[in-house]
Motif scaffolding. Structure first.
Motif, PDB file in Angstrom:
ATOM      1  N   LEU A   1      39.784  44.798  38.827  1.00  0.00           N
ATOM      2  CA  LEU A   1      39.257  44.473  40.149  1.00  0.00           C
ATOM      3  C   LEU A   1      40.386  44.548  41.166  1.00  0.00           C
ATOM      4  CD1 LEU A   1      36.855  41.450  40.848  1.00  0.00           C
ATOM      5  CD2 LEU A   1      38.312  42.462  42.589  1.00  0.00           C
TER       6      LEU A   1
ATOM      7  N   GLN B   1      33.931  45.614  42.432  1.00  0.00           N
ATOM      8  CA  GLN B   1      33.115  45.008  41.374  1.00  0.00           C
ATOM      9  C   GLN B   1      32.098  44.015  41.952  1.00  0.00           C
ATOM     10  OE1 GLN B   1      33.060  46.012  38.322  1.00  0.00           O
ATOM     11  NE2 GLN B   1      35.040  46.079  37.321  1.00  0.00           N
TER      12      GLN B   1
ATOM     13  N   GLN C   1      30.121  44.233  31.461  1.00  0.00           N
ATOM     14  CA  GLN C   1      29.206  44.589  32.531  1.00  0.00           C
ATOM     15  C   GLN C   1      27.993  43.646  32.487  1.00  0.00           C
ATOM     16  OE1 GLN C   1      30.720  46.695  34.457  1.00  0.00           O
ATOM     17  NE2 GLN C   1      30.213  48.799  33.905  1.00  0.00           N
TER      18      GLN C   1
END
Length: 275
Positions: free
Chosen positions: A163, A169, A141
């Motif tokens: 994703l 994302q 992250q």
């Protein structure tokens, strides 16, 4: 046949590769061989998949020049830490039967264990020693990347994350764009198959004469994502590669993007600390 993207150290990486997550080791060599015969040149595995040996068997038997291949594997959580990372890298390289890797990733940040900075220092050393052409992370992250940036000399070349249209994302992709980190999509078609049944995907598949999976993969490619679909079905392996001779419109891309619901099918990187 497959376009490449330039990483932040000028290494060229195929934008579409073949993933072997959850492929048993005794089936991996045959699956990777099919992928290589279909035209894939980028193969993505991980120590945690326990099939690096099968990948290595297929690569050795392929007859392809090593310089034509792009091989990625990943450091497992239990092996994080400086010395243990170096040892795990040696083990992966041995199982793959290779002299160097093209891309080595930290598989998960496992923040509660707080070892990914030490692991990254080991990756930087491997890169400096010429044993890997590029280094990166997986499932990081922005806050994990910020922490890494405070204690590192090298910016990750790639961040491989879950994703797909259900989980766009946007923040991770924007962070990567700002700092020259390429975003790579795992589970690009989402697990469970419901994404491919979405009316907007089915409509576009009919319009372009393509499979729903091809439509979603094309969405990824046009967004600039690196993508690694996985299949052990020969026809699907070939179909997933046949996505470079048509183009979705901006309206098509937007329509697919509206499917986002911030829905993960895999673990949350902030909470996943399994060793």
């Amino acid at each position: 046949m497959i376009p490449t993207v330039k990483l932040n150290n000028d290494v060229e990486m195929p934008q579409l590769g073949y993933g072997v997550f959850q492929v048993p080791n005794d089936e991996t060599a045959a699956a990777v061989t099919q992928a290589l015969e279909a035209g894939y040149r980028s193969i993505d595995t991980a120590a945690a998949y326990q099939n690096e040996a099968g990948v290595g068997q297929a690569l050795a038997a392929s007859g392809l020049d090593r310089s034509d291949l792009f091989v990625t594997t990943k450091l497992w959580n239990a092996d994080q830490g400086y010395d243990s990372t170096l040892k795990a890298f040696d083990q992966s390289l041995s199982l793959l039967g290779l002299e160097y890797l093209d891309l080595y990733l930290i598989h998960w940040p496992t923040p509660a264990r707080d070892l990914y900075v030490d692991s990254w220092r080991a990756l930087e050393q491997l890169y400096a020693d010429g044993r890997v052409r590029a280094i990166g992370v997986s499932n990081f992250q922005p806050e994990h990347l910020d922490r890494l940036a405070q204690s590192s000399r090298i910016t990750p070349a790639v961040n491989q994350v879950e994703l797909h249209p259900y989980l766009r994302q946007d923040e991770v992709r924007a962070y990567g764009g700002d700092f020259g980190i390429r975003t790579e999509a795992w589970s690009p078609l989402a697990k469970g198959g419901t994404l491919l049944d979405e009316p907007v995907v089915a409509k576009l598949a009919a319009l372009y004469g393509r499979t729903p999976a091809q439509i979603v993969l094309r969405w990824h490619l046009q967004l600039g994502n690196i993508v690694i679909p996985k299949s052990v079905t020969p026809a699907r392996i070939r179909q997933n590669l046949d996505v470079f001779d048509f183009t979705l419109t901006d309206d098509d891309l937007t329509a697919i993007s509206t499917l986002d619901r911030n829905e993960r099918t895999g673990p949350d990187p902030d909470a996943f600390n399994v060793a």
